[in-house]
Design an enzyme around this catalytic site. Structure first.
Site, mmCIF file in Angstrom:
data_model
loop_
_atom_site.group_PDB
_atom_site.id
_atom_site.type_symbol
_atom_site.label_atom_id
_atom_site.label_comp_id
_atom_site.label_asym_id
_atom_site.label_seq_id
_atom_site.Cartn_x
_atom_site.Cartn_y
_atom_site.Cartn_z
ATOM 1 N N GLY A 111 0.789 -1.224 0.000
ATOM 2 C CA GLY A 111 0.000 0.000 0.000
ATOM 3 C C GLY A 111 0.815 1.264 0.000
ATOM 4 O O GLY A 111 0.282 2.351 -0.257
ATOM 5 N N ARG A 112 2.119 1.150 0.279
ATOM 6 C CA ARG A 112 2.982 2.332 0.244
ATOM 7 C C ARG A 112 4.423 1.969 -0.101
ATOM 8 O O ARG A 112 5.345 2.732 0.185
ATOM 9 C CB ARG A 112 2.929 3.064 1.577
ATOM 10 C CG ARG A 112 3.260 2.203 2.793
ATOM 11 C CD ARG A 112 3.239 3.043 4.046
ATOM 12 N NE ARG A 112 3.407 2.227 5.239
ATOM 13 C CZ ARG A 112 3.583 2.724 6.447
ATOM 14 N NH1 ARG A 112 3.654 4.027 6.618
ATOM 15 N NH2 ARG A 112 3.700 1.936 7.499
ATOM 16 N N LYS A 131 9.837 2.334 0.561
ATOM 17 C CA LYS A 131 8.688 2.350 1.472
ATOM 18 C C LYS A 131 8.306 3.795 1.760
ATOM 19 O O LYS A 131 9.128 4.581 2.218
ATOM 20 C CB LYS A 131 9.024 1.633 2.777
ATOM 21 C CG LYS A 131 7.868 1.635 3.769
ATOM 22 C CD LYS A 131 8.252 0.933 5.060
ATOM 23 C CE LYS A 131 7.111 0.975 6.065
ATOM 24 N NZ LYS A 131 7.465 0.288 7.335
ATOM 25 N N ASP A 143 -2.649 6.888 2.666
ATOM 26 C CA ASP A 143 -2.128 7.885 1.725
ATOM 27 C C ASP A 143 -0.845 7.427 1.048
ATOM 28 O O ASP A 143 -0.283 8.140 0.220
ATOM 29 C CB ASP A 143 -1.908 9.225 2.429
ATOM 30 C CG ASP A 143 -0.919 9.151 3.589
ATOM 31 O OD1 ASP A 143 -0.220 8.117 3.724
ATOM 32 O OD2 ASP A 143 -0.841 10.126 4.366
ATOM 33 N N ARG A 194 14.469 -0.065 1.247
ATOM 34 C CA ARG A 194 14.699 -1.387 1.820
ATOM 35 C C ARG A 194 15.480 -2.248 0.836
ATOM 36 O O ARG A 194 15.317 -2.127 -0.382
ATOM 37 C CB ARG A 194 13.373 -2.087 2.096
ATOM 38 C CG ARG A 194 12.513 -1.520 3.192
ATOM 39 C CD ARG A 194 11.132 -2.116 3.060
ATOM 40 N NE ARG A 194 10.361 -2.085 4.288
ATOM 41 C CZ ARG A 194 9.110 -2.490 4.379
ATOM 42 N NH1 ARG A 194 8.491 -2.945 3.301
ATOM 43 N NH2 ARG A 194 8.465 -2.437 5.526
ATOM 44 N N ASP A 270 0.756 -11.303 6.555
ATOM 45 C CA ASP A 270 1.332 -10.523 5.459
ATOM 46 C C ASP A 270 2.632 -9.847 5.875
ATOM 47 O O ASP A 270 3.280 -9.203 5.045
ATOM 48 C CB ASP A 270 0.334 -9.483 4.946
ATOM 49 C CG ASP A 270 -0.124 -8.530 6.028
ATOM 50 O OD1 ASP A 270 -0.784 -8.990 6.974
ATOM 51 O OD2 ASP A 270 0.180 -7.325 5.943
ATOM 52 N N ASP A 280 9.097 -5.582 7.806
ATOM 53 C CA ASP A 280 8.040 -4.639 8.198
ATOM 54 C C ASP A 280 8.197 -4.155 9.630
ATOM 55 O O ASP A 280 7.464 -4.566 10.527
ATOM 56 C CB ASP A 280 6.648 -5.250 7.989
ATOM 57 C CG ASP A 280 6.232 -5.218 6.532
ATOM 58 O OD1 ASP A 280 6.753 -4.377 5.792
ATOM 59 O OD2 ASP A 280 5.398 -6.038 6.134
#
Length: 518
Positions: A111-112, A131, A143, A194, A270, A280
């Site tokens: 999503g980002r 990221k 967003d 990353r 995930d 993450d």
């Protein structure tokens, strides 16, 4: 497909950067096709600037020192230059699904985050991912941005974990901007680059299983086997062998986390790496005072991802992965019994988690106590230490580090660790048993202390240390970010000049909270 033509437009001082990145090419994952991802440029980031840079990670990619000082470095790793790349070379966001806090969340995805491509250097391949690069088709209500505080935390923890010897994604750099981003308050945007061999998650397999896309599921599994576990091809059931590799790497990762008091905070499926990496970094935390039920994520009101729960959750997540692989399992069996046999095989392999995790954790804890020779009763000694630590909220890192000073002969070295316990009598009772156990060891105190200090870090990324660096960075002083990163790259060394970074957290640190809001 080489990406070099798309960045060859970099000129002037950036020509060296362009030359260095000629090895950036389409990743093997991206070549799986459009069912796995969507290509799009990064969203513009206004007036980007460098916040932090890892020369070590750059070296993995073949980037020479000093390239981070090129005027356009921040433009490239903010994602701004991707808007000029040809359509076939655009970054990509991958689609996946997953269970979040134990509940099926359906389709998720990057999503980002946007994959830039892959670099091969010295026989190793690494994927690059931005990221915080803006909205993607998988952003849902977000967003697509990351904020400075969370980006600095990820940068620092990626490097810290690597030097603790824990498998992890790495971080090349943090790029900041004054561009506002609204969270609980208005913050500023940032992008982390990353670096990892792969960003494939358990959730990728869950996605194609849940959508009944066995063709894509097989292609994904074949990709992982080809790139990381080619020996699985020789197994009777290659996909069952892949599941076994995931069980092994995940069990080993849990040992690593538990042994240093690390709490991930958001162990959704995930957020689990198929190749056993810590991935993450969000509301993570290295615990200060030991609490078996330590919850690092303020959003985790039920404590699902508490410290003591992590191995159990890892097993649960592996169960979800196994379910996702079921359509590929059991092909060696007759069609009439294939489904039942696939489940039996998966359950058998999943049973290997406990068989891998428990003995490995026991070995690690013996090493942390300096016990070279295995003796009956060692587990009880370890468990009683944790009970006393829990009752006293004794500092996790300092307790294990200072145990190296305890002598097998007398109490002369007890004070540094004893002073961490309010109930001195309870500690004395335990340490006397520990001293008796040490007397059975053949190593002398000095040799044992050296060995213990190799597995018990002096420096970890405590929340208050990260917070101090973040506060200074918000004032455009990035020196503390790099100072802290340098200290964390030598976690087992004494570094007496940085003693303040190894002490107990200040009182104000108890009010710090981290959540999923970044």
């Amino acid at each position: 497909m080489s990406f070099s033509p798309s960045i060859a437009g970099l000129s002037g001082p950036l020509s060296a950067l362009s030359d260095a990145l000629t090895t950036l090419h389409e990743s093997a994952f991206a070549r799986l096709g459009s069912v796995f991802l969507t290509r799009l440029p990064a969203a513009p980031l206004s007036a980007p600037y460098l916040v932090g840079f890892s020369a070590e990670t750059a070296a993995l990619l073949g980037l020479e020192p000093g390239l981070e000082n090129d005027p356009g470095f921040a433009e490239l790793f903010s994602g701004n230059l991707t808007r000029e790349w040809p359509a076939e070379a655009l970054p990509y966001a991958s689609v996946y699904s997953g269970h979040q806090f134990g509940v099926w969340a359906g389709q998720l995805g990057d999503g980002r985050a946007l994959g830039l491509g892959e670099v091969e250097h010295n026989g190793q391949r690494f994927e690059l991912q931005l990221k915080g690069a803006g909205r993607t088709p998988y952003s849902r209500m977000g967003d697509g941005r990351a904020v400075l505080r969370s980006s600095i935390r990820e940068y620092l923890c990626s490097e810290a974990m690597h030097h603790l010897g824990i498998p992890t994604t790495r971080a090349l750099c943090v790029i900041g901007s004054d561009q506002p981003v609204r969270r609980e308050t208005v913050e500023t945007a940032a992008v982390v680059t990353r670096v990892a061999p792969s960003f494939v998650r358990f959730g990728h397999f869950e996605h194609f299983y849940s959508n009944d896309r066995t063709d894509a599921l097989r292609a994904l599994a074949d990709h992982v086997i080809e790139r990381f576990y080619p020996h699985c091809r020789e197994a009777d059931d290659p996909y069952l062998a892949l599941l076994n590799e995931a069980v092994i790497s995940t069990a080993d990762l849990m040992v690593d986390w538990q042994a240093v008091g690390f709490c991930h905070g958001v162990m959704n499926t995930d957020n689990m790496s198929i190749v056993g990496l810590t991935i993450d970094y969000g509301p993570f935390g290295f615990m200060d005072g030991f609490d078996a039920g330590y919850i690092c994520n303020h959003s985790d009101s039920q404590g699902r991802y508490a410290y003591k729960m992590q191995p159990q959750i890892a097993y649960w997540n592996l169960f979800c992965l196994a379910q996702g692989l079921l359509p590929l399992l059991g092909e060696k069996h007759e069609e009439s019994v294939r489904g039942d046999k696939a489940i039996e095989d998966a359950q058998r392999v999943l049973g290997g988690f406990k068989n891998r995790f428990a003995p490995a954790l026991e070995r690690r804890m013996r090493a942390k106590l300096g016990l070279e020779i295995e003796r009956e009763g060692d587990d009880g000694l370890v468990n009683r230490l944790f009970e006393v630590m829990h009752a006293n909220r004794a500092d996790f890192t300092l307790t294990f580090r200072n145990l190296a000073r305890v002598s097998k002969h007398d109490a002369s070295g007890d004070a540094p660790v004893r002073d961490l316990f309010l109930d001195r009598a309870a500690f004395d009772a335990w340490v006397n048993d520990y001293r008796a156990r040490l007397s059975e060891e053949t190593r002398d105190d000095a040799a044992r202390a050296i060995a213990m200090n190799r597995v018990n870090p002096k420096f970890v990324l405590r929340n208050h240390l990260a917070e101090t660096a973040i506060r200074r960075a918000k004032e455009k002083d990035f020196s503390e970010v790099e100072r802290l990163a340098a200290i964390l790259r030598r976690p087992f060394d004494e570094q007496p000049e940085h003693e303040a970074y190894a002490g107990l957290p200040p009182d104000w640190a108890s009010s710090l909270e981290v959540s999923c809001s970044s």
